[in-house]
Design a protein around this motif. Structure first.
Motif, PDB file in Angstrom:
ATOM      1  N   UNK A  29     -11.002   2.631   9.128  1.00 45.97           N
ATOM      2  CA  UNK A  29     -10.086   1.513   8.950  1.00 45.97           C
ATOM      3  C   UNK A  29      -8.798   2.113   8.381  1.00 45.97           C
ATOM      4  N   UNK A  30      -7.734   2.092   9.161  1.00 40.41           N
ATOM      5  CA  UNK A  30      -6.482   2.715   8.720  1.00 40.41           C
ATOM      6  C   UNK A  30      -5.990   2.060   7.438  1.00 40.41           C
ATOM      7  N   UNK A  31      -5.950   0.737   7.414  1.00 42.87           N
ATOM      8  CA  UNK A  31      -5.457   0.031   6.226  1.00 42.87           C
ATOM      9  C   UNK A  31      -6.331   0.332   5.007  1.00 42.87           C
ATOM     10  N   UNK A  32      -7.636   0.351   5.193  1.00 43.17           N
ATOM     11  CA  UNK A  32      -8.546   0.639   4.082  1.00 43.17           C
ATOM     12  C   UNK A  32      -8.380   2.045   3.549  1.00 43.17           C
ATOM     13  N   UNK A  33      -8.266   3.010   4.441  1.00 40.13           N
ATOM     14  CA  UNK A  33      -8.106   4.413   4.017  1.00 40.13           C
ATOM     15  C   UNK A  33      -6.754   4.620   3.334  1.00 40.13           C
ATOM     16  N   UNK A  34      -5.715   3.925   3.807  1.00 42.25           N
ATOM     17  CA  UNK A  34      -4.401   4.014   3.160  1.00 42.25           C
ATOM     18  C   UNK A  34      -4.484   3.453   1.744  1.00 42.25           C
ATOM     19  N   UNK A  35      -5.129   2.302   1.585  1.00 43.68           N
ATOM     20  CA  UNK A  35      -5.296   1.723   0.238  1.00 43.68           C
ATOM     21  C   UNK A  35      -6.033   2.694  -0.678  1.00 43.68           C
ATOM     22  N   UNK A  36      -7.109   3.293  -0.177  1.00 45.29           N
ATOM     23  CA  UNK A  36      -7.877   4.254  -0.977  1.00 45.29           C
ATOM     24  C   UNK A  36      -7.018   5.465  -1.342  1.00 45.29           C
ATOM     25  N   UNK A  37      -6.270   5.983  -0.363  1.00 47.54           N
ATOM     26  CA  UNK A  37      -5.428   7.142  -0.616  1.00 47.54           C
ATOM     27  C   UNK A  37      -4.355   6.870  -1.645  1.00 47.54           C
ATOM     28  N   UNK A  38      -3.714   5.719  -1.547  1.00 42.59           N
ATOM     29  CA  UNK A  38      -2.692   5.347  -2.527  1.00 42.59           C
ATOM     30  C   UNK A  38      -3.302   5.142  -3.907  1.00 42.59           C
ATOM     31  N   UNK A  39      -4.457   4.483  -3.968  1.00 43.54           N
ATOM     32  CA  UNK A  39      -5.092   4.206  -5.254  1.00 43.54           C
ATOM     33  C   UNK A  39      -5.491   5.500  -5.967  1.00 43.54           C
ATOM     34  N   UNK A  40      -5.760   6.558  -5.219  1.00 44.54           N
ATOM     35  CA  UNK A  40      -6.173   7.827  -5.816  1.00 44.54           C
ATOM     36  C   UNK A  40      -4.991   8.762  -6.073  1.00 44.54           C
ATOM     37  N   UNK A  41      -3.776   8.337  -5.760  1.00 44.08           N
ATOM     38  CA  UNK A  41      -2.608   9.219  -5.851  1.00 44.08           C
ATOM     39  C   UNK A  41      -1.792   8.974  -7.114  1.00 44.08           C
ATOM     40  N   UNK A  42      -1.141  10.047  -7.562  1.00 46.89           N
ATOM     41  CA  UNK A  42      -0.223   9.972  -8.701  1.00 46.89           C
ATOM     42  C   UNK A  42       1.205   9.713  -8.234  1.00 46.89           C
ATOM     43  N   UNK A  43       1.506  10.157  -7.015  1.00 48.07           N
ATOM     44  CA  UNK A  43       2.856  10.052  -6.455  1.00 48.07           C
ATOM     45  C   UNK A  43       2.778   9.518  -5.035  1.00 48.07           C
ATOM     46  N   UNK A  44       3.770   8.708  -4.683  1.00 48.30           N
ATOM     47  CA  UNK A  44       3.993   8.297  -3.300  1.00 48.30           C
ATOM     48  C   UNK A  44       5.326   8.905  -2.903  1.00 48.30           C
ATOM     49  N   UNK A  45       5.307   9.860  -1.974  1.00 48.50           N
ATOM     50  CA  UNK A  45       6.534  10.450  -1.446  1.00 48.50           C
ATOM     51  C   UNK A  45       6.822   9.742  -0.132  1.00 48.50           C
TER      52      UNK A  45
ATOM     53  N   UNK B 226       2.987   0.555   2.870  1.00 49.60           N
ATOM     54  CA  UNK B 226       2.595   1.564   1.884  1.00 49.60           C
ATOM     55  C   UNK B 226       3.459   1.460   0.626  1.00 49.60           C
ATOM     56  N   UNK B 227       4.761   1.273   0.807  1.00 49.77           N
ATOM     57  CA  UNK B 227       5.663   1.119  -0.336  1.00 49.77           C
ATOM     58  C   UNK B 227       5.328  -0.157  -1.097  1.00 49.77           C
ATOM     59  N   UNK B 228       5.129  -1.259  -0.386  1.00 49.75           N
ATOM     60  CA  UNK B 228       4.794  -2.524  -1.042  1.00 49.75           C
ATOM     61  C   UNK B 228       3.511  -2.399  -1.853  1.00 49.75           C
ATOM     62  N   UNK B 229       2.516  -1.728  -1.297  1.00 47.53           N
ATOM     63  CA  UNK B 229       1.254  -1.553  -2.012  1.00 47.53           C
ATOM     64  C   UNK B 229       1.464  -0.708  -3.268  1.00 47.53           C
ATOM     65  N   UNK B 230       2.219   0.370  -3.144  1.00 48.72           N
ATOM     66  CA  UNK B 230       2.473   1.233  -4.307  1.00 48.72           C
ATOM     67  C   UNK B 230       3.231   0.497  -5.396  1.00 48.72           C
ATOM     68  N   UNK B 231       4.098  -0.417  -5.005  1.00 42.84           N
ATOM     69  CA  UNK B 231       4.889  -1.164  -5.986  1.00 42.84           C
ATOM     70  C   UNK B 231       4.150  -2.394  -6.516  1.00 42.84           C
ATOM     71  N   UNK B 232       2.962  -2.649  -5.989  1.00 41.67           N
ATOM     72  CA  UNK B 232       2.201  -3.811  -6.447  1.00 41.67           C
ATOM     73  C   UNK B 232       1.790  -3.622  -7.905  1.00 41.67           C
ATOM     74  N   UNK B 233       1.485  -4.707  -8.547  1.00 41.36           N
ATOM     75  CA  UNK B 233       1.112  -4.683  -9.960  1.00 41.36           C
ATOM     76  C   UNK B 233      -0.045  -3.732 -10.224  1.00 41.36           C
ATOM     77  N   UNK B 234      -1.036  -3.745  -9.356  1.00 44.12           N
ATOM     78  CA  UNK B 234      -2.224  -2.914  -9.556  1.00 44.12           C
ATOM     79  C   UNK B 234      -1.859  -1.437  -9.678  1.00 44.12           C
ATOM     80  N   UNK B 235      -1.048  -0.924  -8.753  1.00 45.20           N
ATOM     81  CA  UNK B 235      -0.728   0.493  -8.801  1.00 45.20           C
ATOM     82  C   UNK B 235       0.323   0.803  -9.856  1.00 45.20           C
ATOM     83  N   UNK B 236       1.229  -0.123 -10.136  1.00 42.99           N
ATOM     84  CA  UNK B 236       2.204   0.114 -11.210  1.00 42.99           C
ATOM     85  C   UNK B 236       1.478   0.250 -12.534  1.00 42.99           C
ATOM     86  N   UNK B 237       0.435  -0.553 -12.747  1.00 40.51           N
ATOM     87  CA  UNK B 237      -0.330  -0.457 -13.989  1.00 40.51           C
ATOM     88  C   UNK B 237      -1.064   0.871 -14.065  1.00 40.51           C
ATOM     89  N   UNK B 238      -1.444   1.431 -12.925  1.00 39.65           N
ATOM     90  CA  UNK B 238      -2.094   2.729 -12.896  1.00 39.65           C
ATOM     91  C   UNK B 238      -1.053   3.847 -12.931  1.00 39.65           C
TER      92      UNK B 238
END
Length: 138
Positions: free
Chosen positions: A53-69, A85-97
């Motif tokens: 699942x492309x969307x699922x794997x992207x979410x997992x990859x972002x959640x495990x990352x320290x940086x989004x380039x 990908x940018x919207x997900x990284x800027x979401x509250x969940x990842x900003x808190x992480x």
């Protein structure tokens, strides 16, 4: 020497590389340079397998990352996947992480609204120097 006297090796930074399909060759070059600098890289062509699942794997990859380039070009600025990908990284969940967003300009383009408040790294001229600055930032 006690356990508290030992220093743990620094954790290896984890980077998710976001780019438009047409920028894949330069994105691969940048991902390989980051790997050579001992940075762990999530790069779709290395991570995705048939049937994933492309969307699922992207979410997992972002959640495990320290940086989004985010590699920026006219194509990536218009890309639905890059935008998601940018919207997900800027979401509250990842900003808190505490994921750090690093825009990197490959070619002149209009910066997407979500990235305008971040200081970009310029990769338009001397790409090797730009990649060195990117590695230093990470």
């Amino acid at each position: 020497m006690t356990t508290s006297d030992r220093k743990e090796p620094p954790a290896r930074a984890r980077v998710f590389v976001s780019y438009a399909h047409s920028d894949r060759p330069v994105a691969g070059e940048i991902a390989r340079a980051l790997e050579r600098a001992n940075i762990s890289v999530w790069f779709d062509s290395w991570e995705l397998e048939v049937g994933d699942s492309i969307a699922g794997r992207i979410r997992e990859g972002l959640a495990a990352s320290d940086f989004l380039v985010v590699l920026l070009s006219p194509e990536s600025a218009d890309s639905r996947w890059v935008r998601e990908e940018v919207d997900l990284a800027l979401s509250t969940e990842l900003r808190q992480r505490s994921i750090t967003v690093v825009p990197a300009i490959l070619r002149d383009c209009v910066l997407p609204p979500g990235l305008r408040s971040f200081q970009p790294i310029d990769l338009r001229g001397d790409r090797a120097s730009g990649i060195s600055r990117l590695v230093e930032r990470i």
